[in-house]
Design a protein around this motif. Structure first.
Motif, PDB file in Angstrom:
ATOM      1  N   ALA A 181       0.734  -1.404  -0.488  1.00  0.00           N
ATOM      2  CA  ALA A 181       0.495  -0.017  -0.320  1.00  0.00           C
ATOM      3  C   ALA A 181       1.043   1.130   0.138  1.00  0.00           C
ATOM      4  O   ALA A 181       2.582   1.328   1.215  1.00  0.00           O
ATOM      5  CB  ALA A 181      -1.248  -0.047   1.646  1.00  0.00           C
ATOM      6  N   TYR A 208      -4.151   1.088   3.604  1.00  0.00           N
ATOM      7  CA  TYR A 208      -5.808   0.834   4.636  1.00  0.00           C
ATOM      8  C   TYR A 208      -5.443   0.052   6.140  1.00  0.00           C
ATOM      9  O   TYR A 208      -4.466  -0.276   6.217  1.00  0.00           O
ATOM     10  CB  TYR A 208      -5.794  -0.872   4.283  1.00  0.00           C
ATOM     11  CG  TYR A 208      -7.145  -1.652   4.657  1.00  0.00           C
ATOM     12  CD1 TYR A 208      -6.419  -2.949   5.228  1.00  0.00           C
ATOM     13  CD2 TYR A 208      -8.420  -1.704   5.811  1.00  0.00           C
ATOM     14  CE1 TYR A 208      -7.248  -3.928   5.601  1.00  0.00           C
ATOM     15  CE2 TYR A 208      -8.657  -2.173   6.612  1.00  0.00           C
ATOM     16  CZ  TYR A 208      -7.992  -3.497   6.447  1.00  0.00           C
ATOM     17  OH  TYR A 208      -9.358  -4.614   7.096  1.00  0.00           O
ATOM     18  N   LYS A 243     -10.674  -0.574  10.790  1.00  0.00           N
ATOM     19  CA  LYS A 243     -12.166  -1.335   9.382  1.00  0.00           C
ATOM     20  C   LYS A 243     -13.551   0.497  10.148  1.00  0.00           C
ATOM     21  O   LYS A 243     -13.587   0.186  11.507  1.00  0.00           O
ATOM     22  CB  LYS A 243     -12.175  -2.999  10.296  1.00  0.00           C
ATOM     23  CG  LYS A 243     -11.428  -3.286   9.390  1.00  0.00           C
ATOM     24  CD  LYS A 243     -11.526  -5.020  10.120  1.00  0.00           C
ATOM     25  CE  LYS A 243     -10.508  -5.726   9.733  1.00  0.00           C
ATOM     26  NZ  LYS A 243      -9.083  -5.729  10.092  1.00  0.00           N
ATOM     27  N   SER A 261      -9.425 -11.285   3.962  1.00  0.00           N
ATOM     28  CA  SER A 261      -8.331 -10.360   4.621  1.00  0.00           C
ATOM     29  C   SER A 261      -8.172  -9.187   3.326  1.00  0.00           C
ATOM     30  O   SER A 261      -8.559  -8.794   2.153  1.00  0.00           O
ATOM     31  CB  SER A 261      -6.949 -10.461   4.134  1.00  0.00           C
ATOM     32  OG  SER A 261      -5.769  -9.489   4.773  1.00  0.00           O
ATOM     33  N   GLY A 262      -8.051  -7.723   4.470  1.00  0.00           N
ATOM     34  CA  GLY A 262      -8.677  -6.111   3.136  1.00  0.00           C
ATOM     35  C   GLY A 262      -7.960  -6.369   2.395  1.00  0.00           C
ATOM     36  O   GLY A 262      -8.063  -6.149   1.085  1.00  0.00           O
ATOM     37  N   SER A 263      -6.388  -6.459   2.305  1.00  0.00           N
ATOM     38  CA  SER A 263      -5.586  -6.066   1.859  1.00  0.00           C
ATOM     39  C   SER A 263      -5.078  -6.880   0.516  1.00  0.00           C
ATOM     40  O   SER A 263      -5.077  -6.226  -0.601  1.00  0.00           O
ATOM     41  CB  SER A 263      -4.050  -6.242   2.237  1.00  0.00           C
ATOM     42  OG  SER A 263      -4.156  -7.444   3.004  1.00  0.00           O
ATOM     43  N   ARG A 309      -6.921  -6.243  -3.428  1.00  0.00           N
ATOM     44  CA  ARG A 309      -6.000  -5.379  -4.191  1.00  0.00           C
ATOM     45  C   ARG A 309      -5.884  -6.472  -5.138  1.00  0.00           C
ATOM     46  O   ARG A 309      -5.154  -6.134  -6.187  1.00  0.00           O
ATOM     47  CB  ARG A 309      -5.104  -4.107  -3.369  1.00  0.00           C
ATOM     48  CG  ARG A 309      -6.396  -3.369  -2.229  1.00  0.00           C
ATOM     49  CD  ARG A 309      -5.570  -2.212  -1.823  1.00  0.00           C
ATOM     50  NE  ARG A 309      -4.269  -2.659  -1.144  1.00  0.00           N
ATOM     51  CZ  ARG A 309      -3.796  -1.963   0.428  1.00  0.00           C
ATOM     52  NH1 ARG A 309      -4.484  -1.598   0.193  1.00  0.00           N
ATOM     53  NH2 ARG A 309      -2.858  -3.384   0.520  1.00  0.00           N
ATOM     54  N   SER A 361      -1.346  -6.808  12.076  1.00  0.00           N
ATOM     55  CA  SER A 361      -2.519  -5.302  11.174  1.00  0.00           C
ATOM     56  C   SER A 361      -4.220  -5.982  11.541  1.00  0.00           C
ATOM     57  O   SER A 361      -4.470  -4.669  12.324  1.00  0.00           O
ATOM     58  CB  SER A 361      -2.398  -5.688  10.516  1.00  0.00           C
ATOM     59  OG  SER A 361      -2.695  -7.129   9.126  1.00  0.00           O
ATOM     60  N   ARG A 362      -4.286  -7.046  12.088  1.00  0.00           N
ATOM     61  CA  ARG A 362      -6.030  -7.437  11.976  1.00  0.00           C
ATOM     62  C   ARG A 362      -6.152  -6.651  13.514  1.00  0.00           C
ATOM     63  O   ARG A 362      -7.143  -5.438  13.676  1.00  0.00           O
ATOM     64  CB  ARG A 362      -6.402  -8.436  11.951  1.00  0.00           C
ATOM     65  CG  ARG A 362      -7.878  -8.548  12.433  1.00  0.00           C
ATOM     66  CD  ARG A 362      -8.158  -9.651  11.955  1.00  0.00           C
ATOM     67  NE  ARG A 362      -8.266  -9.842  10.592  1.00  0.00           N
ATOM     68  CZ  ARG A 362      -8.630 -10.355   9.321  1.00  0.00           C
ATOM     69  NH1 ARG A 362      -9.731 -11.640  10.171  1.00  0.00           N
ATOM     70  NH2 ARG A 362      -9.197 -10.501   8.414  1.00  0.00           N
ATOM     71  N   MET A 393      -4.631  -2.591  14.167  1.00  0.00           N
ATOM     72  CA  MET A 393      -5.763  -2.292  13.819  1.00  0.00           C
ATOM     73  C   MET A 393      -6.821  -1.333  14.466  1.00  0.00           C
ATOM     74  O   MET A 393      -7.483  -0.028  14.173  1.00  0.00           O
ATOM     75  CB  MET A 393      -6.100  -1.512  12.130  1.00  0.00           C
ATOM     76  CG  MET A 393      -6.570  -3.075  11.308  1.00  0.00           C
ATOM     77  SD  MET A 393      -6.733  -3.207   9.711  1.00  0.00           S
ATOM     78  CE  MET A 393      -6.473  -3.859   8.527  1.00  0.00           C
ATOM     79  N   ASP A 410       4.567  -1.196   6.931  1.00  0.00           N
ATOM     80  CA  ASP A 410       3.010  -1.670   7.046  1.00  0.00           C
ATOM     81  C   ASP A 410       3.719  -2.325   8.669  1.00  0.00           C
ATOM     82  O   ASP A 410       4.311  -1.930   9.220  1.00  0.00           O
ATOM     83  CB  ASP A 410       3.198  -2.876   6.235  1.00  0.00           C
ATOM     84  CG  ASP A 410       3.302  -2.307   4.675  1.00  0.00           C
ATOM     85  OD1 ASP A 410       3.820  -2.543   3.513  1.00  0.00           O
ATOM     86  OD2 ASP A 410       1.982  -1.364   4.404  1.00  0.00           O
TER      87      ASP A 410
HETATM   88  O1  LIG Z   1      -1.637  -2.634   3.306  1.00  0.00           O
HETATM   89  C1  LIG Z   1      -2.551  -2.055   3.781  1.00  0.00           C
HETATM   90  O2  LIG Z   1      -2.680  -1.536   3.576  1.00  0.00           O
HETATM   91  C2  LIG Z   1      -1.155  -1.494   4.905  1.00  0.00           C
HETATM   92  C3  LIG Z   1      -1.489  -2.795   6.187  1.00  0.00           C
HETATM   93  O3  LIG Z   1      -0.465  -3.656   5.164  1.00  0.00           O
HETATM   94  C4  LIG Z   1      -0.648  -2.889   7.571  1.00  0.00           C
HETATM   95  F1  LIG Z   1       0.317  -1.333   7.495  1.00  0.00           F
HETATM   96  C5  LIG Z   1      -3.127  -3.661   6.379  1.00  0.00           C
HETATM   97  C6  LIG Z   1      -2.963  -4.603   6.201  1.00  0.00           C
HETATM   98  O4  LIG Z   1      -3.992  -5.121   6.735  1.00  0.00           O
HETATM   99  P1  LIG Z   1      -4.216  -6.569   6.735  1.00  0.00           P
HETATM  100  O5  LIG Z   1      -3.718  -7.734   6.989  1.00  0.00           O
HETATM  101  O6  LIG Z   1      -5.294  -6.757   5.196  1.00  0.00           O
HETATM  102  O7  LIG Z   1      -5.555  -6.908   7.556  1.00  0.00           O
HETATM  103  P2  LIG Z   1      -7.105  -7.694   7.997  1.00  0.00           P
HETATM  104  O8  LIG Z   1      -8.297  -7.196   6.441  1.00  0.00           O
HETATM  105  O9  LIG Z   1      -7.459  -7.191   8.806  1.00  0.00           O
HETATM  106  O10 LIG Z   1      -6.828  -9.037   7.221  1.00  0.00           O
END
Ligand SMILES: O=C(O)C[C@@](O)(CF)CCOP(=O)(O)OP(=O)(O)O
Length: 325
Positions: free
Chosen positions: A13, A17, A20, A138-140, A143, A191-192, A195, A282
């Motif tokens: 990224a 992100y 949530k 997983s959010g990322s 992408r 990361s989960r 955040m 990250d």
């Molecule tokens: O990638 C980014 O935008 C920034 C991060 O890498 C951290 F810096 C977040 C990645 O979060 P993810 O592992 O996708 O979380 P999930 O939705 O809780 O599985």
């Protein structure tokens, strides 16, 4: 027996992100923007079979614990429901990342799983729909369905939160990302978890959302104008703001190690010497350096004064998800 296999590439990224709006549906608070890379990918094979008495998840040939299998099972339950499939599954993932990397591969892993399930169960999801499904893993991961520059539109529902590619007219091929592999202590805050704690407790978090939305527009403009300095500047600032939120969390935490700071300072000094490069980070101590292909050799030269060859890995813009069956 239903079988599918897919390869998906990791993405980094540039606009993060981080946080949530909805945990269950994995809806983010802000839009994010990434670059899919060619160097690191996950190949995942899924087999839904009546012979399986529970879901099994093998990562690089090693059977994973119940805990590690949880994220996969949650996702498999979702696709079983969609496909009206009664079978448990055997999932085999292979991460093609430099062994020492310790790189977060949940994005490529869950994206590949989504692609493999789409194939195995004949869901016939188009890329946008597949991005929504991967997001639930997983959010990322949403992408990594696409190659090159990708924007994840936060939306406000399961239906409206998905990623789409940004057309940069091939400019992404002029860029490179150097991974500086800092001694990767095991991540104590995922990361989960990181955040979630930040959203719930950090006084800096509300401002982060505003900043990230503004940074995203600057980044998109920079991409449209192929303006590397503008893109790198906003990427670096955005990463610093994201990590600043963790310092105000309760309890506070940081992903930075002393070597992370050394790496960031080194990148700044290279830039001050006239070689444009910018860092991002990250949920871990590794530092990623965005630069232009034409400057790689000169930048490598300076970085190798501090980092060994094993600690530096270069990746370039990569493609979207590929079906392998
Ligand atoms: O990638 C980014 O935008 C920034 C991060 O890498 C951290 F810096 C977040 C990645 O979060 P993810 O592992 O996708 O979380 P999930 O939705 O809780 O599985």
């Amino acid at each position: 027996m239903f079988k599918g296999k897919a390869r998906a590439y990791t993405n980094i990224a540039l606009i993060k992100y981080w946080g949530k709006e909805n945990q269950a549906l994995i809806l983010p608070k802000n839009n994010s923007l990434s670059l899919t890379l060619d160097g690191f990918y996950t190949e995942t094979e899924v087999l839904f079979t009546e012979e399986a008495t529970k879901d099994c998840f093998y990562l690089d040939g090693v059977k994973q614990s119940e805990q590690a299998t949880k994220k996969v099972t949650t996702f498999l339950n979702l696709v079983r429901e969609r496909a009206n499939c009664p079978f448990f599954a055997v999932v085999r993932s292979h991460n093609h990342v430099p062994t020492a990397a310790g790189l977060a591969s949940s994005a490529s892993g869950l994206a590949a799983l989504a692609g493999a399930c789409n194939q195995a169960l004949g869901l016939n999801l188009a890329p946008k729909e597949l991005s929504k499904l991967a997001r639930r893993g997983s959010g990322s991961a949403c992408r990594s369905i696409f190659g090159g520059f990708v924007e994840w539109d936060r939306g406000d529902s399961d239906e409206t939160s998905y990623a789409l590619p940004i057309d940069a007219q091939g400019w992404e091929q002029e860029l490179a990302m150097i991974f500086l592999l800092i001694n990767d202590q095991p991540k104590d805050v995922s990361s989960r978890e990181g955040m979630q704690r930040t959203v719930e407790t950090s006084a800096f978090y509300p401002q982060w959302v505003k900043e990230a939305q503004a940074d995203l527009h600057i980044a998109k403009e920079a991409i449209q104008h192929h303006d590397f300095q503008k893109l790198g500047t906003v990427m670096e600032a955005n990463a610093l703001k994201m990590h600043a939120t963790t310092l105000a969390a309760v309890p506070p935490f940081t992903y930075w190690s002393p070597d992370s700071l050394r790496a960031m300072n080194l990148v700044r000094s290279i830039r001050q010497a006239g070689l444009f490069c910018y860092f991002t980070m990250d949920a871990g101590p590794n530092v990623k350096v965005l630069c232009q292909k034409k400057d790689i050799a000169a930048i490598f030269e300076v970085l190798s004064s501090t980092f060994s060859d094993q600690q530096m890995v270069v990746a370039y813009a990569g493609p979207g998800i590929e079906l392998l069956e």
